[in-house]
Design an enzyme around this catalytic site. Sequence first.
Site, PDB file in Angstrom:
ATOM      1  N   ASP A  59      12.614 -17.108  65.561  1.00  0.00           N
ATOM      2  CA  ASP A  59      12.318 -15.689  65.796  1.00  0.00           C
ATOM      3  C   ASP A  59      11.022 -15.629  66.608  1.00  0.00           C
ATOM      4  O   ASP A  59      10.394 -16.654  66.877  1.00  0.00           O
ATOM      5  CB  ASP A  59      12.166 -14.948  64.454  1.00  0.00           C
ATOM      6  CG  ASP A  59      11.874 -13.470  64.636  1.00  0.00           C
ATOM      7  OD1 ASP A  59      12.446 -12.852  65.554  1.00  0.00           O
ATOM      8  OD2 ASP A  59      11.047 -12.915  63.877  1.00  0.00           O
ATOM      9  N   SER A  60      10.591 -14.399  66.916  1.00  0.00           N
ATOM     10  CA  SER A  60       9.341 -14.230  67.650  1.00  0.00           C
ATOM     11  C   SER A  60       8.119 -14.569  66.790  1.00  0.00           C
ATOM     12  O   SER A  60       7.052 -14.847  67.316  1.00  0.00           O
ATOM     13  CB  SER A  60       9.204 -12.772  68.103  1.00  0.00           C
ATOM     14  OG  SER A  60       9.065 -11.935  66.980  1.00  0.00           O
ATOM     15  N   CYS A  93      16.692 -13.170  64.772  1.00  0.00           N
ATOM     16  CA  CYS A  93      16.005 -12.142  65.559  1.00  0.00           C
ATOM     17  C   CYS A  93      17.025 -11.095  66.007  1.00  0.00           C
ATOM     18  O   CYS A  93      17.984 -11.422  66.726  1.00  0.00           O
ATOM     19  CB  CYS A  93      15.356 -12.813  66.771  1.00  0.00           C
ATOM     20  SG  CYS A  93      14.665 -11.640  67.956  1.00  0.00           S
ATOM     21  N   GLU A 146       2.647  -8.440  61.896  1.00  0.00           N
ATOM     22  CA  GLU A 146       2.088  -9.736  62.310  1.00  0.00           C
ATOM     23  C   GLU A 146       0.565  -9.763  62.164  1.00  0.00           C
ATOM     24  O   GLU A 146      -0.020 -10.811  61.928  1.00  0.00           O
ATOM     25  CB  GLU A 146       2.470 -10.042  63.768  1.00  0.00           C
ATOM     26  CG  GLU A 146       3.939 -10.370  63.963  1.00  0.00           C
ATOM     27  CD  GLU A 146       4.328 -11.798  63.503  1.00  0.00           C
ATOM     28  OE1 GLU A 146       3.419 -12.628  63.296  1.00  0.00           O
ATOM     29  OE2 GLU A 146       5.536 -12.049  63.352  1.00  0.00           O
ATOM     30  N   CYS A 194      15.629  -5.196  62.386  1.00  0.00           N
ATOM     31  CA  CYS A 194      14.689  -6.211  62.875  1.00  0.00           C
ATOM     32  C   CYS A 194      14.343  -7.059  61.663  1.00  0.00           C
ATOM     33  O   CYS A 194      14.071  -6.521  60.577  1.00  0.00           O
ATOM     34  CB  CYS A 194      13.446  -5.526  63.439  1.00  0.00           C
ATOM     35  SG  CYS A 194      12.036  -6.631  63.687  1.00  0.00           S
ATOM     36  N   HIS A 222      11.814  -8.556  60.809  1.00  0.00           N
ATOM     37  CA  HIS A 222      10.482  -8.340  60.235  1.00  0.00           C
ATOM     38  C   HIS A 222      10.494  -7.270  59.131  1.00  0.00           C
ATOM     39  O   HIS A 222       9.636  -7.265  58.254  1.00  0.00           O
ATOM     40  CB  HIS A 222       9.502  -7.865  61.314  1.00  0.00           C
ATOM     41  CG  HIS A 222       8.934  -8.951  62.178  1.00  0.00           C
ATOM     42  ND1 HIS A 222       9.652  -9.542  63.184  1.00  0.00           N
ATOM     43  CD2 HIS A 222       7.701  -9.542  62.186  1.00  0.00           C
ATOM     44  CE1 HIS A 222       8.882 -10.450  63.799  1.00  0.00           C
ATOM     45  NE2 HIS A 222       7.700 -10.459  63.200  1.00  0.00           N
TER      46      HIS A 222
HETATM   47  N1  DGL Z   1      12.103 -10.051  64.338  1.00  0.00           N
HETATM   48  C1  DGL Z   1      12.646  -9.858  65.631  1.00  0.00           C
HETATM   49  C2  DGL Z   1      13.800  -8.900  65.613  1.00  0.00           C
HETATM   50  O1  DGL Z   1      14.547  -8.952  64.643  1.00  0.00           O
HETATM   51  C3  DGL Z   1      11.648  -9.725  66.766  1.00  0.00           C
HETATM   52  C4  DGL Z   1      10.753  -8.549  66.728  1.00  0.00           C
HETATM   53  C5  DGL Z   1       9.717  -8.536  67.832  1.00  0.00           C
HETATM   54  O2  DGL Z   1       9.117  -9.574  68.097  1.00  0.00           O
HETATM   55  O3  DGL Z   1       9.520  -7.464  68.426  1.00  0.00           O
HETATM   56  O4  DGL Z   1      14.047  -8.128  66.503  1.00  0.00           O
END
Ligand code: DGL
Length: 239
Positions: A7-8, A70, A140, A170, A172
Site C-alpha cells: 500500500d502507500s 490499496c 499517517e 480506503c 487506511h
Molecule cells: N490506503 C490506500 C487506499 O486504499 C492509499 C491511500 C492514499 O495513499 O491516498 O486507497
Amino acid sequence: MKIGIFDSGIGGLTVLKELINDYPHNEYIYFGDTLNLPYGTKNKDELEIRADLIIDFLKKQKVNMVVIACGTISSNIYSKIKDKYGLMLIDVLTPTIKYISDNKLTDIGVLGTPMTIQSGSFSEVAKSEVACPLLVPLIENGKKDTKECEDIVIDYLKHLHNPKNIILGCTHYPVLSEIIKKHSKAHLINMGKCVSQYLKLPNIGTAKVTLYFSKVDEILKDNVFNILKQNYEIQEKII
Ligand code: DGL
C-alpha cells in the site's frame, strides 16, 4: 505460503492484520510506500510506476502471490496490471463487491480517496460516495485521535446522507472505525475482512512477518504498533 502485500503506507496493514488473524502460519512480506504517499491523488500512470517497482521488489522476495492492499490502485489500474507480472495478484475491490452481493446489501455509502471515487468503481452499488482527501495525511501523521480529524470525519459523513452500510473504500480508514461509529449507526465494511474471507488461503509456512517501508520515523513505528498490536521489526527500503 509466502504472501506479498503493499500500500502507500500503513493502510494496507489493516488488510495484513486480517490475514495474520485468519491465516497466522503463512509468511507475509509487507511494503508501505511512505516516501511516496498519498496515492489517492496520483494519476494512473504514476500509480502504475509505483506498482511496477513494488511488485518487482516483492517478486524478488519469492512471494507466491501479491495482495494490492490499496483501494486506489485496485480501483484504477488493477484490470490493466493483473496479468502483467506472471504472479497471482489480488485486489481489494473484487472481494468487497462480492461481499456486498453475497449479503445482498443495499443502501450503501462509500468513503474513499479522490482517485477511488473518481474511478466510479463503486458507483453501481453505492447511493452516495464521498472523496476524503484529508484523511490519509492525518492518519499517517499520527493525528487520527485529534478533534481536527473527528470534525473532518463528521463533515464527510454528512455528505453520505445516513446510509445503512458504509464501505471504508480506503484501507487506511478502518483505523477511524471508532470515530465513525460515534457519529454513524451504519454497518462498516472493512475491505481487509472481505479480502481475507474471499481468499480462503492455505495456512502453512514459517509464520513470519517482515515489514518494509520506504520512509521510517517514530510516528510510523507508533502507527504500525497501533494497528498490528505487536512489535515487528521495521526495515527502511527505498525503491
Ligand atoms: N490506503 C490506500 C487506499 O486504499 C492509499 C491511500 C492514499 O495513499 O491516498 O486507497
